[in-house]
Scaffold this motif. Structure first.
Motif, PDB file in Angstrom:
ATOM      1  N   GLY A 143       8.518   4.221   4.287  1.00 54.44           N
ATOM      2  CA  GLY A 143       7.964   3.644   5.567  1.00 54.44           C
ATOM      3  C   GLY A 143       6.472   4.272   5.754  1.00 54.44           C
ATOM      4  N   GLY A 144       6.122   4.765   6.879  1.00 53.93           N
ATOM      5  CA  GLY A 144       5.001   5.432   6.999  1.00 53.93           C
ATOM      6  C   GLY A 144       4.286   4.816   8.360  1.00 53.93           C
ATOM      7  N   PHE A 145       2.820   4.988   8.129  1.00 57.01           N
ATOM      8  CA  PHE A 145       1.887   4.750   9.399  1.00 57.01           C
ATOM      9  C   PHE A 145       0.693   3.929   8.821  1.00 57.01           C
ATOM     10  CE2 PHE A 145       4.156   8.521  10.134  1.00 57.01           C
ATOM     11  CZ  PHE A 145       5.068   8.371  10.851  1.00 57.01           C
ATOM     12  N   MET A 146       0.272   3.325   9.896  1.00 56.83           N
ATOM     13  CA  MET A 146      -0.969   2.458   9.342  1.00 56.83           C
ATOM     14  C   MET A 146      -1.837   2.370  10.817  1.00 56.83           C
ATOM     15  SD  MET A 146      -1.349  -1.383   9.406  1.00 56.83           S
ATOM     16  CE  MET A 146      -3.114  -2.276   9.338  1.00 56.83           C
ATOM     17  N   ARG A 147      -3.216   3.466  10.615  1.00 56.80           N
ATOM     18  CA  ARG A 147      -4.015   3.270  11.674  1.00 56.80           C
ATOM     19  C   ARG A 147      -4.897   2.328  11.790  1.00 56.80           C
ATOM     20  NH1 ARG A 147      -7.896   8.144  13.800  1.00 56.80           N
ATOM     21  NH2 ARG A 147      -8.931   7.934  12.034  1.00 56.80           N
ATOM     22  N   GLN A 168      -6.507   2.687   7.560  1.00 56.68           N
ATOM     23  CA  GLN A 168      -5.933   3.782   6.860  1.00 56.68           C
ATOM     24  C   GLN A 168      -4.220   3.775   6.875  1.00 56.68           C
ATOM     25  OE1 GLN A 168      -7.943   6.688   9.405  1.00 56.68           O
ATOM     26  NE2 GLN A 168      -8.501   7.793   7.364  1.00 56.68           N
ATOM     27  N   TYR A 169      -3.932   4.302   5.767  1.00 59.49           N
ATOM     28  CA  TYR A 169      -2.455   4.441   5.551  1.00 59.49           C
ATOM     29  C   TYR A 169      -2.066   5.472   5.203  1.00 59.49           C
ATOM     30  CZ  TYR A 169      -3.123  -0.827   5.514  1.00 59.49           C
ATOM     31  OH  TYR A 169      -3.547  -2.187   5.839  1.00 59.49           O
ATOM     32  N   LEU A 170      -0.888   5.831   5.861  1.00 60.81           N
ATOM     33  CA  LEU A 170       0.010   7.313   5.326  1.00 60.81           C
ATOM     34  C   LEU A 170       1.589   6.668   4.935  1.00 60.81           C
ATOM     35  CD1 LEU A 170      -0.703  10.032   7.986  1.00 60.81           C
ATOM     36  CD2 LEU A 170      -0.605  10.321   5.391  1.00 60.81           C
ATOM     37  N   LEU A 171       1.667   6.430   3.644  1.00 61.08           N
ATOM     38  CA  LEU A 171       3.035   5.925   3.379  1.00 61.08           C
ATOM     39  C   LEU A 171       3.898   6.635   2.445  1.00 61.08           C
ATOM     40  CD1 LEU A 171       1.210   2.488   1.910  1.00 61.08           C
ATOM     41  CD2 LEU A 171       1.983   3.191   4.316  1.00 61.08           C
ATOM     42  N   ASN A 172       5.223   6.439   2.857  1.00 57.97           N
ATOM     43  CA  ASN A 172       6.244   7.199   2.415  1.00 57.97           C
ATOM     44  C   ASN A 172       7.168   6.454   1.673  1.00 57.97           C
ATOM     45  OD1 ASN A 172       8.549   8.714   1.746  1.00 57.97           O
ATOM     46  ND2 ASN A 172       8.450   9.928   3.830  1.00 57.97           N
ATOM     47  N   PRO A 173       7.243   6.728   0.438  1.00 60.92           N
ATOM     48  CA  PRO A 173       7.904   5.924  -0.672  1.00 60.92           C
ATOM     49  C   PRO A 173       9.351   6.048  -0.453  1.00 60.92           C
ATOM     50  CG  PRO A 173       7.296   7.765  -1.989  1.00 60.92           C
ATOM     51  CD  PRO A 173       6.611   7.699  -0.674  1.00 60.92           C
ATOM     52  N   GLY A 174       9.787   7.018   0.427  1.00 61.06           N
ATOM     53  CA  GLY A 174      11.432   7.106   0.570  1.00 61.06           C
ATOM     54  C   GLY A 174      11.817   8.477  -0.257  1.00 61.06           C
ATOM     55  N   SER A 175      13.010   8.729  -0.030  1.00 64.77           N
ATOM     56  CA  SER A 175      13.572   9.681  -1.094  1.00 64.77           C
ATOM     57  C   SER A 175      14.399   9.008  -2.260  1.00 64.77           C
ATOM     58  CB  SER A 175      14.637  10.548  -0.211  1.00 64.77           C
ATOM     59  OG  SER A 175      15.127  11.423  -1.268  1.00 64.77           O
ATOM     60  N   VAL A 176      14.089   9.482  -3.763  1.00 63.13           N
ATOM     61  CA  VAL A 176      14.800   8.921  -4.728  1.00 63.13           C
ATOM     62  C   VAL A 176      16.390   9.694  -4.422  1.00 63.13           C
ATOM     63  CG1 VAL A 176      15.116   9.204  -7.052  1.00 63.13           C
ATOM     64  CG2 VAL A 176      13.023   8.819  -6.239  1.00 63.13           C
ATOM     65  N   GLY A 177      16.575  10.964  -4.220  1.00 57.75           N
ATOM     66  CA  GLY A 177      17.695  11.474  -4.450  1.00 57.75           C
ATOM     67  C   GLY A 177      18.449  11.893  -3.162  1.00 57.75           C
ATOM     68  N   GLN A 178      17.997  11.747  -1.978  1.00 65.29           N
ATOM     69  CA  GLN A 178      18.607  11.988  -0.887  1.00 65.29           C
ATOM     70  C   GLN A 178      18.276  11.254   0.469  1.00 65.29           C
ATOM     71  OE1 GLN A 178      18.586  15.263   2.154  1.00 65.29           O
ATOM     72  NE2 GLN A 178      20.129  16.253   0.819  1.00 65.29           N
ATOM     73  N   PRO A 179      18.371   9.912   0.342  1.00 64.86           N
ATOM     74  CA  PRO A 179      17.638   9.257   1.379  1.00 64.86           C
ATOM     75  C   PRO A 179      18.195   9.518   2.945  1.00 64.86           C
ATOM     76  CG  PRO A 179      18.362   7.750  -0.325  1.00 64.86           C
ATOM     77  CD  PRO A 179      18.926   9.334  -0.646  1.00 64.86           C
ATOM     78  N   ALA A 223       7.008  -6.349   0.488  1.00 63.83           N
ATOM     79  CA  ALA A 223       5.458  -5.901  -0.160  1.00 63.83           C
ATOM     80  C   ALA A 223       4.722  -5.575   1.253  1.00 63.83           C
ATOM     81  CB  ALA A 223       4.975  -7.066  -0.697  1.00 63.83           C
ATOM     82  N   LEU A 224       3.707  -4.947   1.191  1.00 66.10           N
ATOM     83  CA  LEU A 224       2.837  -4.364   2.040  1.00 66.10           C
ATOM     84  C   LEU A 224       1.488  -4.614   1.553  1.00 66.10           C
ATOM     85  CD1 LEU A 224       2.184  -3.153   4.954  1.00 66.10           C
ATOM     86  CD2 LEU A 224       1.988  -0.903   3.620  1.00 66.10           C
ATOM     87  N   GLU A 225       0.600  -5.559   1.921  1.00 61.27           N
ATOM     88  CA  GLU A 225      -0.691  -5.648   1.643  1.00 61.27           C
ATOM     89  C   GLU A 225      -1.740  -4.806   2.449  1.00 61.27           C
ATOM     90  OE1 GLU A 225      -2.023  -9.834   0.745  1.00 61.27           O
ATOM     91  OE2 GLU A 225      -0.086 -10.387  -0.046  1.00 61.27           O
ATOM     92  N   LEU A 226      -2.537  -4.033   1.684  1.00 58.97           N
ATOM     93  CA  LEU A 226      -3.251  -3.217   2.370  1.00 58.97           C
ATOM     94  C   LEU A 226      -4.472  -4.044   3.034  1.00 58.97           C
ATOM     95  CD1 LEU A 226      -3.209   0.085   0.156  1.00 58.97           C
ATOM     96  CD2 LEU A 226      -1.445  -0.617   1.977  1.00 58.97           C
ATOM     97  N   PRO A 237      -8.539   6.101   2.325  1.00 63.14           N
ATOM     98  CA  PRO A 237      -7.809   5.135   3.070  1.00 63.14           C
ATOM     99  C   PRO A 237      -6.140   5.059   2.863  1.00 63.14           C
ATOM    100  CG  PRO A 237      -9.043   4.200   1.397  1.00 63.14           C
ATOM    101  CD  PRO A 237      -9.390   5.515   1.350  1.00 63.14           C
ATOM    102  N   LEU A 238      -5.878   5.951   1.706  1.00 61.58           N
ATOM    103  CA  LEU A 238      -4.136   5.694   1.321  1.00 61.58           C
ATOM    104  C   LEU A 238      -4.014   6.978   1.037  1.00 61.58           C
ATOM    105  CD1 LEU A 238      -1.819   4.229   0.856  1.00 61.58           C
ATOM    106  CD2 LEU A 238      -2.797   3.614  -1.494  1.00 61.58           C
ATOM    107  N   THR A 239      -2.933   7.387   1.838  1.00 62.63           N
ATOM    108  CA  THR A 239      -2.070   8.741   1.057  1.00 62.63           C
ATOM    109  C   THR A 239      -0.818   8.626   1.102  1.00 62.63           C
ATOM    110  OG1 THR A 239      -4.042   9.943   2.301  1.00 62.63           O
ATOM    111  CG2 THR A 239      -1.949  11.067   1.817  1.00 62.63           C
ATOM    112  N   PHE A 240      -0.101   9.052   0.240  1.00 60.91           N
ATOM    113  CA  PHE A 240       1.293   8.911  -0.018  1.00 60.91           C
ATOM    114  C   PHE A 240       2.037  10.294   0.473  1.00 60.91           C
ATOM    115  CE2 PHE A 240       0.478   5.256  -2.802  1.00 60.91           C
ATOM    116  CZ  PHE A 240       1.230   4.430  -2.309  1.00 60.91           C
TER     117      PHE A 240
END
Ligand code: ZN
Length: 249
Positions: free
Chosen positions: A152-156, A185-196, A177-180, A141-144
């Protein structure tokens, strides 16, 4: 278990330090969706930290190019220049570590991590239609994921409609906060640490707590961009890569 989820660190030591400080006390394990190196001035510090601290990591396209698994043929000129600079900075033990990184998907407990898409670490998931095939093939159900450098990302929803998630669109907010929800189903991107690249130059990361259905906290933290830029100038890395850090693009 609480996880610090990071991606696309890109040899940016100041940004990584700021993330670790901001997240302190909020996690037990660190997982990374790839691109430890490339673009930035501190590949060895970041790889040394990764070897000592990451519970799980998948390889990114820049990790492959910087250790010679790929020849960066599809990179633009500045990305290739930074990859070749990185390759000659890395001692053999750090090159070997990068060569040993697994391709995603990598399963961790009840979720998994990938770099680009489920099929290919070089493929970008920018739009809902890009994510469609991945959702169909996901076993969890959850993929980073990472690679786009956009938090951000996507929710199906109900196995059909795909919603785009823009969790930190409020200017200046440091977390959202995002409550699952059950059965989604979730495909979530934590964002970039070093080059947003989502118009916010602050370092991005996420905290995932897998209690119950789970909560994902999307976070941003400022860091000393000028210090990183100065190191990049000294290393004669491409000017455009130096400038973009201040813009978050
Ligand atoms: Zn990247």
């Amino acid at each position: 278990m609480r996880y610090l989820v990071v991606s696309d660190i890109h040899s940016n030591w100041e940004a990584l330090q700021a993330v670790l400080e901001a997240a302190e006390g909020q996690y037990e394990r660190v997982v990374c969706c790839g691109d430890l190196v490339g673009y930035g001035p501190d590949p060895n510090r970041v790889v040394d930290w990764a070897r000592a601290n990451l519970a799980a990591v998948v390889r990114g396209n820049h990790d492959k190019a910087c250790c010679g698994i790929s020849e960066a043929e599809d990179f633009n000129a500045v990305a290739r220049a930074a990859a070749l600079w990185t390759r000659q900075e890395l001692p053999v033990e750090n090159l070997n570590y990068l060569r040993s990184l697994p391709a995603g998907p990598l399963v961790i407990g009840g979720f998994q991590i990938i770099h680009g898409s489920v099929r290919d670490e070089d493929e970008y998931l920018f739009m809902p239609q890009d994510a469609h095939e991945d959702f169909v093939s996901l076993g969890y159900p959850l993929t980073f994921f990472g690679h786009t450098h956009q938090q951000g990302g996507f929710m199906r929803v109900a196995g059909r409609r795909i919603n785009v998630l823009h969790p930190t669109s409020e200017p200046g907010a440091t977390s959202a906060a995002l409550e699952l929800e059950e059965r989604q189903q979730y495909l979530l991107n934590p964002g970039s640490v070093g080059q947003p690249r989502d118009a916010d130059p602050r370092a991005a990361f996420a905290i995932y707590e897998d209690l119950g259905l789970g909560v994902v906290e999307y976070c941003r933290t400022p860091y000393d961009v000028a210090a990183t830029q100065e190191k990049m100038s000294k290393a004669a890395l491409p000017e455009i890569l130096i400038r973009r850090l201040a813009l978050g693009r």
